[in-house]
Design an enzyme around this catalytic site. Sequence first.
Site, PDB file in Angstrom:
ATOM      1  N   LYS A   1      83.791  22.617  14.890  1.00 44.68           N
ATOM      2  CA  LYS A   1      82.466  22.849  15.626  1.00 44.68           C
ATOM      3  C   LYS A   1      81.247  23.034  14.611  1.00 44.68           C
ATOM      4  O   LYS A   1      81.498  23.564  13.509  1.00 44.68           O
ATOM      5  CB  LYS A   1      82.569  24.105  16.632  1.00 44.68           C
ATOM      6  CG  LYS A   1      83.450  24.129  17.745  1.00 44.68           C
ATOM      7  CD  LYS A   1      83.673  25.232  18.389  1.00 44.68           C
ATOM      8  CE  LYS A   1      84.416  25.222  19.671  1.00 44.68           C
ATOM      9  NZ  LYS A   1      83.957  24.504  20.633  1.00 44.68           N
TER      10      LYS A   1
ATOM     11  N   ARG B   1      92.483  22.352  27.187  1.00 41.10           N
ATOM     12  CA  ARG B   1      93.242  21.699  28.208  1.00 41.10           C
ATOM     13  C   ARG B   1      94.901  21.728  27.539  1.00 41.10           C
ATOM     14  O   ARG B   1      95.779  21.409  28.477  1.00 41.10           O
ATOM     15  CB  ARG B   1      92.771  20.392  28.445  1.00 41.10           C
ATOM     16  CG  ARG B   1      92.664  19.514  27.441  1.00 41.10           C
ATOM     17  CD  ARG B   1      91.977  18.260  27.521  1.00 41.10           C
ATOM     18  NE  ARG B   1      90.320  18.841  27.366  1.00 41.10           N
ATOM     19  CZ  ARG B   1      89.439  18.173  27.405  1.00 41.10           C
ATOM     20  NH1 ARG B   1      89.430  16.992  27.857  1.00 41.10           N
ATOM     21  NH2 ARG B   1      88.067  18.600  27.260  1.00 41.10           N
TER      22      ARG B   1
END
Length: 488
Positions: free
Chosen positions: A269, A343
């Site tokens: 990130k 996920r």
Amino acid sequence: MTDMKITATKVESVTAEVLVLPLLAGEKDADATPVGLPKLSSAVSAVRASGAKGATTRLPAVNGLKAQSVLLVGLGSSDLADVTDEHIREAFGSAARALTGVKSAAIAFPGGSDDQVVAAAEGFALGSYNYIEHKTAESAKKSTPVESFEVVTVSKPSTELSARLDRAMTVAEHVHAVRDLVNTPPNLLFPEAFADIAAKAAKKVGVGVEILDEKKLLAGGYGGIMGVGQGSTRKPRLVKLTYVPKKATRHVSIVGKGITFDTGGISLKPGASMDEMTSDMAGAATTLHTVLTAAKLELPIAVTGFLALAENMPGGGAQRPGDVVTMRNGMTVEVLNTDAEGRMVMADALVDAAAEKPDLLIDVATLTGAAVVALGSRTAAVMGTEDARDELWAASKRAGEAFWPLPFPEELRETLNGRVADLSNIGERPGGTLSAGVFLQEFTDGLPWAHLDIAPTGFTQKPYGYTTRGGTGQSLRTMLAVLEDTSR
């Protein structure tokens, strides 16, 4: 947690340090109006107190009041009939946030209904929070929340009102506990530590606990959780919580995303705001305390919670873009982006949750930045099978938490087809929040299922209403409302 008691007395007789009262906005250029206490009207007029929602005005006590001072809080309307319970919660939450450093307060809603009194108490309790665990005593003084408050009623409250106020305090206690977990620094809250905290809290209320460590996860084929956690020296955990009361006739399973820190892994990130990724376990914290609250309130419904815990780090053993992992249900997934890790851990846990064959399956996760782009910073997304999605949305309205339903367009499924595996962990960029939900649906075994993406609301840098800076605890009250409805 702030203590609460109920006092049946006249408002004028309250001796608390601060008396909190509601204020209606004036029509056009008219002065605001204190609810149920006209003797304050001249003081309100003199200082031109605002009745805007959440606006606070502190006054010295006028003659006839025993409280040391009065805090007036605006309701945002000139007509009490137009003020919703959520407006009241937000207003009294703002009042609580304005009273840091105060030892005792009393809140009153003269002439208000039981619903309004409960809303005021719940909002004040929710707003009476600050995370000061790591501040020095001197620094903490400036931000210590109200130590105790009393709810003032004109006459002795009914048994029902007392029970509702007790419930509000129990809910606030667990919302605060969610916030504490989210606000705990990631060097102190890692998967093993989180699992230990969950186990100790569960045992106090008779909730069963099972913890799978990295050896059991590897042996059990939890490729999603293990893959995400393999780059960290702090190994992943899967925690199962079980609450089964004797007369339960229905069963709800809940899965929470518990990434205790998310660097993005190899798909690193940007540095800006990465510190906020300490909040990427808000879904697991919410799941834990939803189960604990159900047990504390003795709801007649079986609830199973799964906390999928991992730390996503770019270490030498980290998962790579292009890796293929085998999930708990045998499906293979091609990892195209290691920052789509939530996920992956959720999918493994969903397989176990679905295997319980619950009447309703829910998952809650700070899953996608795309949800923030779509809905802003104060509204979360709800998706899933149509009936379950609508059930959660309706519950969120009753609870006063902002959710918005999103669809699962059929064409998004094919964007998740893997090149060398059954699935890829990301689809095309447009509709990223939706395709993340479509991915998770592959692991729900066709059950009634609702997916809550709380990325917009699980953490905030800007306090408002009863929501304080940092972890918010948003979505616990919605899920509790669903459990209460389902148990009827």
